[in-house]
Design an enzyme around this catalytic site. Structure first.
Site, PDB file in Angstrom:
ATOM      1  N   GLN A   1     -13.189  29.265  54.825  1.00  0.00           N
ATOM      2  CA  GLN A   1     -14.000  30.160  53.999  1.00  0.00           C
ATOM      3  C   GLN A   1     -14.865  31.081  54.868  1.00  0.00           C
ATOM      4  OE1 GLN A   1     -13.905  30.344  50.491  1.00  0.00           O
ATOM      5  NE2 GLN A   1     -15.149  32.156  50.861  1.00  0.00           N
TER       6      GLN A   1
ATOM      7  N   ASP B   1      -4.147  32.571  53.255  1.00  0.00           N
ATOM      8  CA  ASP B   1      -5.067  33.676  52.962  1.00  0.00           C
ATOM      9  C   ASP B   1      -4.459  35.009  53.420  1.00  0.00           C
ATOM     10  OD1 ASP B   1      -7.407  33.554  51.582  1.00  0.00           O
ATOM     11  OD2 ASP B   1      -8.659  32.920  53.262  1.00  0.00           O
TER      12      ASP B   1
ATOM     13  N   LYS C   1     -11.937  27.173  44.065  1.00  0.00           N
ATOM     14  CA  LYS C   1     -10.596  27.011  44.639  1.00  0.00           C
ATOM     15  C   LYS C   1     -10.131  25.565  44.497  1.00  0.00           C
ATOM     16  CE  LYS C   1     -11.283  30.931  47.650  1.00  0.00           C
ATOM     17  NZ  LYS C   1     -11.845  31.453  48.890  1.00  0.00           N
TER      18      LYS C   1
END
Ligand code: NAP
Length: 291
Positions: free
Chosen positions: A97, A120, A53
């Site tokens: 994460q 997200d 990422k």
């Protein structure tokens, strides 16, 4: 005729060219898009995802801030870090994460991320926006699957789509996105008897299960679009999806490969969401009357 492969690698490249252009434009307006990536613990798979990422950000002109913390970080401290990032005007997107260490409740952490920075798309608020068709951030993997389906040029209106899997991060949002695109949607899961009875009727199948060979050639309608979200290992340790790819290629009209299908799109849609978050901020800061 064998299925056409839908390359997520190629589509990602095209989308990332546009992301880089938008990032340059934002930076020239003193609003370089910024993504904070928070990693707690040393899970090796998470470290790889986070690295990918951060690299994708660097490649497209998005500023990334990687914050790593030991697995012993308390939930209260993590929530404080999220609050600090919420208040940081140079951060437009926040990604924590998953998975988190067992002593931290992921639901509380995701809930703490400002909706305007939830790139997200995992928060309850973002899920509600998706459910009601309101503008908001769509979860990256299903959003990427929609782009892959769109790239075939097939109009989903009137089509029957079957989603295998009902997770909050993939299956359920996928079904809602397909519904929004006017498909008739069936959701299957581990308690669905005779999965093939449903998939054989499907013009579009999205397999998001996590078990290889879940979808075999005899379960696919000729000419169908098959999107393989799964990430599994075969007996030789090679990456494979949920679809028995080689035989399914002989029946389906379109198929996403694994690797090189959904995987690259997930990170690309994270970048798209981050750019959109930054554009909203830049436009909100624009003086009134500015075109
Ligand atoms: P998950 O939370 O484990 O959900 C799996 C779903 O599959 C569940 O809803 C489960 O049903 C259903 N299922 C399990 N066995 C089944 C069967 N035999 N028949 C029908 N349905 C069955 O997994 P996930 O997070 O959604 O991820 C799914 C897969 O996608 C995994 O391989 C994951 O690694 C991969 N993935 C890939 C990406 C990417 O970027 N490429 C991103 C996210 C996920 P129940 O609800 O009844 O248990």
């Amino acid at each position: 005729m064998p299925a056409k492969l839908i390359s997520g690698t190629q589509l990602s490249q095209e989308l990332r060219t546009d992301i880089a252009r938008r990032a340059t434009s934002l930076t020239s307006r003193n609003c370089q898009p910024g993504l904070a990536v928070v990693l707690v613990g040393e899970d090796p798979a998470s470290q790889v995802y986070v690295r990918n990422k951060v690299k994708a950000c660097a490649d497209t002109g998005v500023r990334s801030v990687l914050e790593t913390y030991p697995a012993t970080l308390s939930q209260a401290d993590l929530l404080q870090h999220v609050a600090r990032l919420n208040a940081d005007p140079q951060i437009h997107g926040i990604l924590v994460q998953m998975p988190l260490p067992r002593h931290i409740d992921p639901i509380q952490v995701i809930a703490a991320i400002a909706t305007s920075k939830d790139v997200d798309g995992y928060s309850v608020m973002s899920a509600g926006e998706l459910l009601t068709g309101s503008p908001g951030f769509r979860p990256c993997t299903p959003y990427g699957c929609m782009k892959l389906i769109e790239s075939t040029g097939v109009d989903l209106k009137g089509k029957h789509a079957v989603v295998i899997g009902r997770s909050n991060t993939v299956g359920k949002p996928m079904a809602l996105l397909l519904l929004q695109a006017n498909a008739t949607v069936t959701i299957c899961h581990s308690s669905t008897p005779d999965l093939g009875r449903f998939t054989r009727q499907a013009d579009v199948v999205v397999a998001a299960v996590g078990h290889r060979n879940t979808l075999t050639a005899d379960m696919v309608k000729p000419g169908a679009i098959v999107i393989d979200v799964g990430m599994n290992r075969d007996d030789a340790g090679k990456l494979c999806g949920d679809v028995d790819a080689e035989p399914v290629k002989e029946v389906a009209g379109w198929l996403t490969p694994v690797p090189g299908g959904v995987g690259p799109m997930t990170i690309t849609m994270l970048l798209v969401n981050t750019i959109e978050a930054a554009e909203r901020t830049a436009n909100a800061q624009q003086p009134i009357g500015h075109a």
